[in-house]
Design a protein around this motif. Structure first.
Motif, mmCIF file in Angstrom:
data_model
loop_
_atom_site.group_PDB
_atom_site.id
_atom_site.type_symbol
_atom_site.label_atom_id
_atom_site.label_comp_id
_atom_site.label_asym_id
_atom_site.label_seq_id
_atom_site.Cartn_x
_atom_site.Cartn_y
_atom_site.Cartn_z
ATOM 1 N N LEU A 63 65.263 37.002 28.200
ATOM 2 C CA LEU A 63 64.488 36.827 29.433
ATOM 3 C C LEU A 63 63.886 38.150 29.890
ATOM 4 C CD1 LEU A 63 63.487 35.218 31.832
ATOM 5 C CD2 LEU A 63 65.710 35.557 32.936
ATOM 6 N N THR A 64 64.682 39.207 29.828
ATOM 7 C CA THR A 64 64.169 40.527 30.187
ATOM 8 C C THR A 64 63.055 40.940 29.238
ATOM 9 O OG1 THR A 64 66.364 41.152 30.997
ATOM 10 C CG2 THR A 64 64.790 42.938 30.604
ATOM 11 N N GLY A 65 63.227 40.638 27.956
ATOM 12 C CA GLY A 65 62.186 40.955 26.985
ATOM 13 C C GLY A 65 60.882 40.244 27.299
ATOM 14 N N ILE A 66 60.968 38.996 27.708
ATOM 15 C CA ILE A 66 59.772 38.227 28.061
ATOM 16 C C ILE A 66 59.081 38.829 29.283
ATOM 17 C CG2 ILE A 66 58.977 36.004 28.953
ATOM 18 C CD1 ILE A 66 61.137 34.733 27.099
ATOM 19 N N VAL A 67 59.869 39.217 30.278
ATOM 20 C CA VAL A 67 59.286 39.858 31.465
ATOM 21 C C VAL A 67 58.642 41.183 31.081
ATOM 22 C CG1 VAL A 67 59.780 40.848 33.736
ATOM 23 C CG2 VAL A 67 60.885 38.713 33.040
ATOM 24 N N GLY A 114 44.919 31.986 44.754
ATOM 25 C CA GLY A 114 45.075 32.946 43.668
ATOM 26 C C GLY A 114 46.521 33.353 43.473
ATOM 27 N N VAL A 115 47.227 33.620 44.569
ATOM 28 C CA VAL A 115 48.639 34.021 44.498
ATOM 29 C C VAL A 115 49.480 32.901 43.909
ATOM 30 C CG1 VAL A 115 50.678 34.632 45.859
ATOM 31 C CG2 VAL A 115 48.471 35.674 46.404
ATOM 32 N N VAL A 116 49.262 31.689 44.415
ATOM 33 C CA VAL A 116 50.024 30.539 43.914
ATOM 34 C C VAL A 116 49.714 30.285 42.442
ATOM 35 C CG1 VAL A 116 50.346 28.042 44.120
ATOM 36 C CG2 VAL A 116 50.246 29.459 46.172
ATOM 37 N N GLY A 117 48.436 30.379 42.074
ATOM 38 C CA GLY A 117 48.045 30.160 40.686
ATOM 39 C C GLY A 117 48.691 31.159 39.747
ATOM 40 N N PHE A 122 52.567 32.432 35.528
ATOM 41 C CA PHE A 122 53.576 33.353 35.001
ATOM 42 C C PHE A 122 54.912 32.641 34.814
ATOM 43 C CE2 PHE A 122 51.003 37.129 36.479
ATOM 44 C CZ PHE A 122 50.917 37.713 35.236
ATOM 45 N N LEU A 123 55.277 31.798 35.761
ATOM 46 C CA LEU A 123 56.526 31.038 35.617
ATOM 47 C C LEU A 123 56.463 30.112 34.413
ATOM 48 C CD1 LEU A 123 57.338 30.124 39.340
ATOM 49 C CD2 LEU A 123 58.674 31.615 37.836
ATOM 50 N N LEU A 124 55.307 29.485 34.210
ATOM 51 C CA LEU A 124 55.158 28.592 33.068
ATOM 52 C C LEU A 124 55.248 29.370 31.757
ATOM 53 C CD1 LEU A 124 54.655 25.786 31.962
ATOM 54 C CD2 LEU A 124 52.185 26.149 32.288
ATOM 55 N N LYS A 125 54.621 30.539 31.698
ATOM 56 C CA LYS A 125 54.704 31.365 30.488
ATOM 57 C C LYS A 125 56.153 31.738 30.194
ATOM 58 C CE LYS A 125 50.180 33.686 30.588
ATOM 59 N NZ LYS A 125 49.498 34.996 30.680
ATOM 60 N N ILE A 126 56.877 32.172 31.211
ATOM 61 C CA ILE A 126 58.280 32.572 31.026
ATOM 62 C C ILE A 126 59.103 31.395 30.522
ATOM 63 C CG2 ILE A 126 60.380 33.294 32.243
ATOM 64 C CD1 ILE A 126 58.544 34.969 34.083
ATOM 65 N N SER A 127 58.904 30.231 31.125
ATOM 66 C CA SER A 127 59.651 29.041 30.722
ATOM 67 C C SER A 127 59.357 28.671 29.272
ATOM 68 C CB SER A 127 59.281 27.871 31.650
ATOM 69 O OG SER A 127 59.850 26.669 31.194
ATOM 70 N N TYR A 234 29.236 29.432 33.910
ATOM 71 C CA TYR A 234 30.450 30.258 33.992
ATOM 72 C C TYR A 234 30.116 31.633 34.541
ATOM 73 C CZ TYR A 234 28.902 33.072 30.045
ATOM 74 O OH TYR A 234 28.201 33.926 29.249
ATOM 75 N N THR A 235 31.164 32.319 34.985
ATOM 76 C CA THR A 235 31.066 33.726 35.380
ATOM 77 C C THR A 235 32.101 34.511 34.578
ATOM 78 O OG1 THR A 235 32.746 33.620 37.130
ATOM 79 C CG2 THR A 235 30.495 32.984 37.725
ATOM 80 N N GLY A 236 32.126 35.821 34.770
ATOM 81 C CA GLY A 236 33.143 36.629 34.101
ATOM 82 C C GLY A 236 34.549 36.220 34.489
ATOM 83 N N ASP A 237 34.740 35.837 35.756
ATOM 84 C CA ASP A 237 36.051 35.370 36.197
ATOM 85 C C ASP A 237 36.462 34.107 35.451
ATOM 86 O OD1 ASP A 237 36.505 37.393 38.097
ATOM 87 O OD2 ASP A 237 35.333 36.334 39.614
ATOM 88 N N CYS A 238 35.498 33.251 35.176
ATOM 89 C CA CYS A 238 35.791 32.017 34.436
ATOM 90 C C CYS A 238 36.293 32.333 33.029
ATOM 91 C CB CYS A 238 34.562 31.128 34.363
ATOM 92 S SG CYS A 238 34.004 30.487 35.965
ATOM 93 N N LEU A 239 35.727 33.359 32.400
ATOM 94 C CA LEU A 239 36.191 33.756 31.067
ATOM 95 C C LEU A 239 37.649 34.210 31.124
ATOM 96 C CD1 LEU A 239 33.124 35.766 29.676
ATOM 97 C CD2 LEU A 239 33.694 33.355 29.327
ATOM 98 N N GLY A 240 37.991 34.980 32.165
ATOM 99 C CA GLY A 240 39.381 35.413 32.326
ATOM 100 C C GLY A 240 40.311 34.232 32.515
ATOM 101 N N ALA A 241 39.854 33.245 33.284
ATOM 102 C CA ALA A 241 40.672 32.057 33.511
ATOM 103 C C ALA A 241 40.878 31.272 32.224
ATOM 104 C CB ALA A 241 40.017 31.173 34.572
ATOM 105 N N VAL A 242 39.816 31.140 31.424
ATOM 106 C CA VAL A 242 39.935 30.428 30.148
ATOM 107 C C VAL A 242 40.933 31.144 29.243
ATOM 108 C CG1 VAL A 242 38.725 29.747 28.039
ATOM 109 C CG2 VAL A 242 37.633 29.413 30.262
ATOM 110 N N GLN A 243 40.885 32.473 29.213
ATOM 111 C CA GLN A 243 41.833 33.228 28.375
ATOM 112 C C GLN A 243 43.266 32.967 28.815
ATOM 113 O OE1 GLN A 243 43.942 36.164 29.122
ATOM 114 N NE2 GLN A 243 44.696 35.829 27.040
ATOM 115 N N GLN A 244 43.521 33.032 30.112
ATOM 116 C CA GLN A 244 44.879 32.846 30.611
ATOM 117 C C GLN A 244 45.382 31.428 30.359
ATOM 118 O OE1 GLN A 244 47.245 35.112 32.526
ATOM 119 N NE2 GLN A 244 46.051 36.214 30.988
ATOM 120 N N VAL A 245 44.551 30.457 30.613
ATOM 121 C CA VAL A 245 44.968 29.061 30.446
ATOM 122 C C VAL A 245 45.195 28.739 28.970
ATOM 123 C CG1 VAL A 245 44.260 26.650 30.707
ATOM 124 C CG2 VAL A 245 43.883 28.278 32.570
#
Length: 262
Positions: A63-67, A114-117, A122-127, A234-245
């Motif tokens: 878990l620490t390694g993942i964080v 944004g904060v909630v997202g 991040f919680l989903l990635k960790i899980s 799309y905008t540049g922010d949309c590209l970042g969102a696609v990468q994260q998702v």
């Protein structure tokens, strides 16, 4: 060859916080072509993320390694893509017209959506990563990091070739990338993006993993269709969102495939 090296360094400078030689600058000509190396940057980020995971796992626990791996990813990129994801959450969560959505996304402040997202992704990635390390082990997870960061950047880069860019102001940091075109850039980006997934399939002898690529593209098309519906592209922010998702979706799809094929 010298020009290609400059394009590569421009990609490193634009997409990461890694120091580059002084002769590398924000030249739009090179930034527009640097998208071909966007997935290759994923190799670099994924390798550092993998090493960070090993360190945290060795010192304390998986878990620490993942964080540690998530921290390394944020530090390597300066939260470049996470910032875009947060802006998209704020913009599409709080805006009801194209103008309002773009105005909110342009705001440097982070709102509730944004904060909630960010917290949820991040919680989903960790899980998901915790489940992956328990299912396939540390060695495969290291290769998974490289594959996730490379293929998600490739999928994000395809938006540039399939959908229109909507910002007209010259202050947008993504505008030089959006201007680019050319099949060579797309093909080279595809090679760098897909190769780690192919290698992961060979390493695990599980060729079902190749199915993640079309699945991720479908995720991208769904997101792009949503963006186009509300803001016309799309905008540049949309590209970042696609990468994260798509990075997160890659972990999810791998977990499902491994769970039913191992």
């Amino acid at each position: 060859m010298k020009e290609e090296i400059r394009i590569l360094f421009t990609a490193i400078m634009f997409y990461t916080r890694i120091p580059c030689p002084s002769w590398v600058d924000h030249n739009e000509h090179y930034i527009s072509r640097s998208i071909r190396y966007f997935p290759l940057i994923g190799w670099l980020v994924g390798a550092v993320v993998a090493v960070s995971f090993l360190l945290g796992d060795w010192l304390i626990s998986p878990l620490t390694g993942i964080v540690f791996s998530l921290i390394a990813s944020v530090l390597m990129t300066g939260a470049f893509h996470e910032d875009g994801f947060a802006d998209v959450c704020d913009g599409f969560g709080g805006g009801w017209t194209k103008e309002k959505i773009l105005e909110i996304m342009k705001d440097s402040r982070v709102g509730t959506y944004g904060v909630v997202g960010l917290a949820l992704i991040f919680l989903l990635k960790i899980s998901l990563l915790l489940q992956l390390v328990s299912l396939v082990g540390e060695f495969v997870l290291l290769a998974t990091f490289v594959g996730a960061h490379a293929v998600s950047r490739f999928i994000a880069s395809t938006v540039v070739f399939t959908h229109p860019y909507v910002r007209d102001n010259d202050n947008s940091k993504a505008k030089p990338v959006a201007r680019q075109s050319g099949k060579f850039n797309l093909i080279l980006a595809g090679v760098f993006g897909v190769l780690p997934v192919i290698l992961l399939s060979l390493m695990t002898e599980n060729y079902s993993l190749l199915g993640t690529i079309p699945l991720l593209y479908l995720v991208k098309m769904g997101l792009a269709r949503y963006f186009t519906k509300w803001i016309g592209g799309y905008t540049g922010d949309c590209l970042g969102a696609v990468q994260q998702v798509t990075e997160t979706a890659f972990y999810l799809f791998l977990l499902v495939i491994w769970k039913f094929t191992l």
